[in-house]
Structures are given as C-alpha cells and as structure tokens.
Motif scaffolding. Structure first.
Motif, PDB file in Angstrom:
ATOM      1  N   ASN A  25      -3.508  27.306   8.599  1.00  0.00           N
ATOM      2  CA  ASN A  25      -2.328  26.511   8.966  1.00  0.00           C
ATOM      3  C   ASN A  25      -2.434  25.947  10.387  1.00  0.00           C
ATOM      4  O   ASN A  25      -2.903  26.628  11.304  1.00  0.00           O
ATOM      5  N   PRO A  26      -2.001  24.694  10.617  1.00  0.00           N
ATOM      6  CA  PRO A  26      -1.938  24.133  11.977  1.00  0.00           C
ATOM      7  C   PRO A  26      -0.863  24.857  12.793  1.00  0.00           C
ATOM      8  O   PRO A  26      -0.003  25.548  12.245  1.00  0.00           O
ATOM      9  N   THR A  27      -0.917  24.661  14.118  1.00  0.00           N
ATOM     10  CA  THR A  27       0.078  25.298  14.995  1.00  0.00           C
ATOM     11  C   THR A  27       0.730  24.249  15.897  1.00  0.00           C
ATOM     12  O   THR A  27       0.525  24.253  17.118  1.00  0.00           O
ATOM     13  N   PRO A  28       1.521  23.323  15.340  1.00  0.00           N
ATOM     14  CA  PRO A  28       2.186  22.311  16.180  1.00  0.00           C
ATOM     15  C   PRO A  28       3.200  22.954  17.117  1.00  0.00           C
ATOM     16  O   PRO A  28       3.933  23.882  16.728  1.00  0.00           O
ATOM     17  N   MET A 138     -18.661  23.792  10.417  1.00  0.00           N
ATOM     18  CA  MET A 138     -17.294  23.583   9.944  1.00  0.00           C
ATOM     19  C   MET A 138     -16.306  24.493  10.675  1.00  0.00           C
ATOM     20  O   MET A 138     -15.156  24.102  10.930  1.00  0.00           O
ATOM     21  N   SER A 139     -16.743  25.676  11.048  1.00  0.00           N
ATOM     22  CA  SER A 139     -15.871  26.610  11.778  1.00  0.00           C
ATOM     23  C   SER A 139     -15.524  26.059  13.148  1.00  0.00           C
ATOM     24  O   SER A 139     -14.351  26.035  13.549  1.00  0.00           O
ATOM     25  N   ALA A 195      -6.490  19.264   6.995  1.00  0.00           N
ATOM     26  CA  ALA A 195      -7.579  18.816   6.127  1.00  0.00           C
ATOM     27  C   ALA A 195      -8.910  19.455   6.533  1.00  0.00           C
ATOM     28  O   ALA A 195      -9.682  19.926   5.678  1.00  0.00           O
ATOM     29  N   ALA A 196      -9.175  19.500   7.842  1.00  0.00           N
ATOM     30  CA  ALA A 196     -10.415  20.129   8.325  1.00  0.00           C
ATOM     31  C   ALA A 196     -10.417  21.629   8.034  1.00  0.00           C
ATOM     32  O   ALA A 196     -11.454  22.197   7.667  1.00  0.00           O
ATOM     33  N   TRP A 200     -13.023  23.728   5.823  1.00  0.00           N
ATOM     34  CA  TRP A 200     -13.710  24.873   6.433  1.00  0.00           C
ATOM     35  C   TRP A 200     -13.560  26.127   5.585  1.00  0.00           C
ATOM     36  O   TRP A 200     -14.525  26.858   5.357  1.00  0.00           O
ATOM     37  N   PHE A 201     -12.350  26.375   5.067  1.00  0.00           N
ATOM     38  CA  PHE A 201     -12.133  27.589   4.277  1.00  0.00           C
ATOM     39  C   PHE A 201     -12.951  27.558   2.991  1.00  0.00           C
ATOM     40  O   PHE A 201     -13.472  28.597   2.556  1.00  0.00           O
ATOM     41  N   VAL A 202     -13.065  26.377   2.367  1.00  0.00           N
ATOM     42  CA  VAL A 202     -13.905  26.249   1.176  1.00  0.00           C
ATOM     43  C   VAL A 202     -15.352  26.620   1.512  1.00  0.00           C
ATOM     44  O   VAL A 202     -16.032  27.329   0.755  1.00  0.00           O
TER      45      VAL A 202
END
Length: 426
Positions: A25-28, A138-139, A195-196, A200-202
């Motif tokens: 999850n992003p952290t805005p 990717m990480s 999206a990134a 990365w998780f995939v």
C-alpha cells in the motif's frame, strides 16, 4: 525427515509473502493504512529458517529490527502529522521518515538478495538464481517510488511559503493554483506507487515460490537435523528474542506525550510484557507475568482514558478540577499503582526463575523495584491532582529511566550468560 512432517519452509514462505504484502500500500501524507510494523514482524520470523544457512540473510533480519523501530515511531507520529495544519511541520516529519526509511530499505534489500543469490548458487537452485536480479531491481524501484510518492507532495510546502512574501498578483495566483493541485498530485503519485508495488509483489512472490519448489524439502531436512531438533542450538536464540522483546517494551515506560497526544503510552508496556512472555514457552513459564500483566494494562489504560475524558487540564486556560474527579482519580491511581508494582515484582521473579533454569544465578531486582516504586508514586501524585504533575514529571522521568536501564541490564545479562554457556558447553 518425513515428507508428512510439518514443513517449516512452507510456513516461512507464507509469513514472508504476508510480510511483504503489508508494504504494497502507498503512504500518502505519511498515512500507513496497513501498518508496516506488522510486515516487519512477519518478515523477521519468516526469514528465521533461511538465516540459519546464510549470514547475509541473518544481517538482513537485524536491519528489520531497525525498520520495525522506525515504523513503530511512524505509527505513533502518524496522527499528529495528519492533523497538523502547518504544511512545513508535516514536510519535516515526512522528510525525516523518508530519509531513514530509504537508508534501512537499501541495507535490508542489499543483504537479503545477496544472501538469497549466494544460497541459491550453493544449492544449485538455478531458477531462483535467475529471478534474483529482477526481484532486487523491482524491490528498489517499488520502495523508492513509494517513498517519493509520500515525500514529493509535501515539498509543495516550500513553494507555499512564497505566498506570504510574494507581492505580484499573477505569481501569487499561480502558486495558489499549484498548491491547490496537491490532492491530484498525491493521487497520481500514489497510483504510480501502487502499480509498481503490485508488480514488485508478483516478482517477489515468484522468487520465494520458486525457491521453495527447488529446495524446500532439503531446507526442512537440514534445518531439522542441524538446528531445530537440537535444543542446545535453539535455546540461546529464543532467550535472545525474548530479551529483545522485553527490552523493546520497556521504551513505553517513558510515557511520552506530544501536544497532549500519547506517543508512548505506558500501558502498552504491560501488554507487550504479556506477549513477550510466550517467547520463552518451553524454557520458562513466566506465569506471574502472564497473570498480572493484563490487569495492570487494563487499569493503566483506564487511567489514560479517564484523564483524557474527565480531567479538564490545559496549558492556556486553568480549570478547577471537580472534587469527585480527584477522588475517583486517586482511587484509580492507587489501584493501578498496586497492580503495576505487583506485575513488576512478578516479572523480576520470573526473570530470576529463568536465570536459574538456564543454569545461572538468582536475579537481585532491588534497584528495579525501588526505581519503579518511585516512578509509580510520582505518577500517582500527578494523576490524582493534575496540577502537581509539572512538579513531579522530571523526577518521574529520571526514575523511569533508571527502571528501564536496570531491567534491560537484567535481560541482557541473562542472554549473554546463555550464549557464553552455549559456546563453552555446546
């Protein structure tokens, strides 16, 4: 090892993937919806088995402890950062967080992937080795985009400062329009970061699934034969893990507040004591701590709620506290103080029992009891009559510091003696 036996490798893989999932999850604005501290804890325990085979992965686990501490502070400061109306203050907090996160992420991933690559090369896991470089790239990309998505919108506060000095109307209108676009910028950067992170998780999931397929059974077999089936090997690490857990929980004894917002609530120390006691399962029961920690936690939490809701005490306007509130507070403070002191005594007795079980000497906890008693008395006086608190807060902080120092010293000594015995007698 039988193939029907419970696979530690499968459980470790699941914990690793769930741990990494917490970072998607992003952290805005610094808002962490899925707390990263949970991910750090899952990764720390999930990497335990692999760390036995490679020193670099063990170092990566150590960096997870630093990241856990950073993310814990992030969680505690998240509410003040979100509620502040001063953009420059939020920018300062987010910038400091981004710098520290960036350094720890770099160190963690560098050690993790170098360890996995070396392990895969030694064990002929060719498919895993092929995936390592791509997963590492990717990480770095996903995590630094995540940091950028959190940090860049806050830098708008620098431009916003020119609104107070600029006299040209056209320039002022342009700055105002740009500042007003901040929510759109946050949304756009968060979408890119998400999206990134998903990509990365995939990638990281494919890496660990492949590793488990190629050598999961062999890892379990060697781990059982060389480590988990030998108590003399596992016990020192479990003692160290329990000691770290108790030492971490002691930080909450500071009872730190910022602008009337609890940053380190003292009640959480007893909650973490209860959880930490289970780390010593099979070595020492810690029954007194388990029995007394929850009542102490609930009572101390009740005092914090009582103070927040019923005690009208402020720095600007001075209120007269109602007599019935003082009476209730005094009774609650006395009950809480007794429960907390009993729990501290129980912890020291359990620590002494642990030391003797491991082959050491009984623990003398006199200074710890004296320090905590002094801290509890100062706290009770300041809680029952809030106007006394400024006069006793410094003394309480000093007493709490001595208590933290002496208690951490006890668990550190137990851990060091256990490692010394392990190195001498195997």
């Amino acid at each position: 090892m039988s193939k029907k036996a419970k696979s530690v490798s499968k459980r470790s893989k699941l914990m690793i993937l769930l741990g990494f999932l917490c970072f998607v999850n992003p952290t805005p604005f610094g808002l962490d919806v899925i707390p990263d501290v949970i991910g750090c804890a899952l990764l720390f325990f999930g990497l335990t088995q692999l760390s036995f085979f490679d020193g670099a992965i063990e170092e990566a686990r150590k960096y997870l402890l630093y990241l856990f501490a950073v993310e814990a502070v992030h969680i505690l400061l998240m509410r003040p950062m979100l509620l502040t109306n001063i953009g420059s203050n939020r920018m300062l907090g987010v910038t400091a967080l981004a710098i520290v996160q960036g350094i720890v992420y770099l160190l963690f991933f560098k050690k993790l992937f170098s360890g996995i690559s070396y392990f895969a090369m030694r064990n002929n896991c060719n498919e895993t080795l092929k995936l390592c470089d791509g997963s590492a790239f990717m990480s770095y990309l996903a995590f630094y985009l995540r940091i950028a998505a959190m940090l860049l919108p806050e830098l708008i506060a620098i431009i916003e400062l020119y609104l107070y000095t600029e006299i040209d109307i056209d320039t002022t209108d342009a700055i105002t329009a740009f500042v007003s676009a901040k929510p759109i910028i946050v949304l756009l950067l968060s979408a890119i970061s998400l999206a990134a992170s998903v990509s990365w998780f995939v990638s990281i999931r494919k890496l660990f699934v492949t590793l488990h397929k190629e050598c999961g059974y062999e890892i379990d077999k060697r781990y059982s034969a060389e480590y988990s089936s030998r108590p003399e090997k596992t016990r020192p690490k479990r003692v160290r893990a329990g000691g770290y857990a108790f030492c971490f929980s002691l930080v909450f004894a500071v009872d730190l507040s910022f602008d009337s917002i609890k940053i380190l609530p003292a009640s959480f120390m007893f909650l973490f004591w209860f959880a930490s006691a289970f780390v010593f399962k099979g070595i020492s029961g810690f029954n007194r701590t388990k029995r007394l920690a929850i009542p102490a936690f609930l009572l101390l939490l009740g005092t914090e709620i009582h103070k927040m809701l019923l005690v009208p005490y402020g720095a600007v306007v001075i209120y007269e506290t109602e007599l019935y509130i003082v009476i209730i507070g005094t009774l609650l403070a006395v009950a809480t103080m007794i429960a907390c002191m009993l729990c501290v005594r129980g912890l020291l007795d359990d620590a002494s029992e642990l030391s003797q079980t491991l082959g050491g000497k009984a623990i003398e906890g006199r200074f710890v009891r004296i320090a905590y008693t002094a801290s509890a008395l100062f706290w009770a006086a300041g809680f029952a009559v809030p106007f006394f608190y400024p006069y006793v807060s410094t003394a309480r902080l000093i007493a709490s510091g001595i208590f933290i120092w002496q208690t951490a010293r006890i668990f550190t000594k137990i851990t060091e003696e256990e490692y010394e015995r392990s190195s001498l007698y195997g």
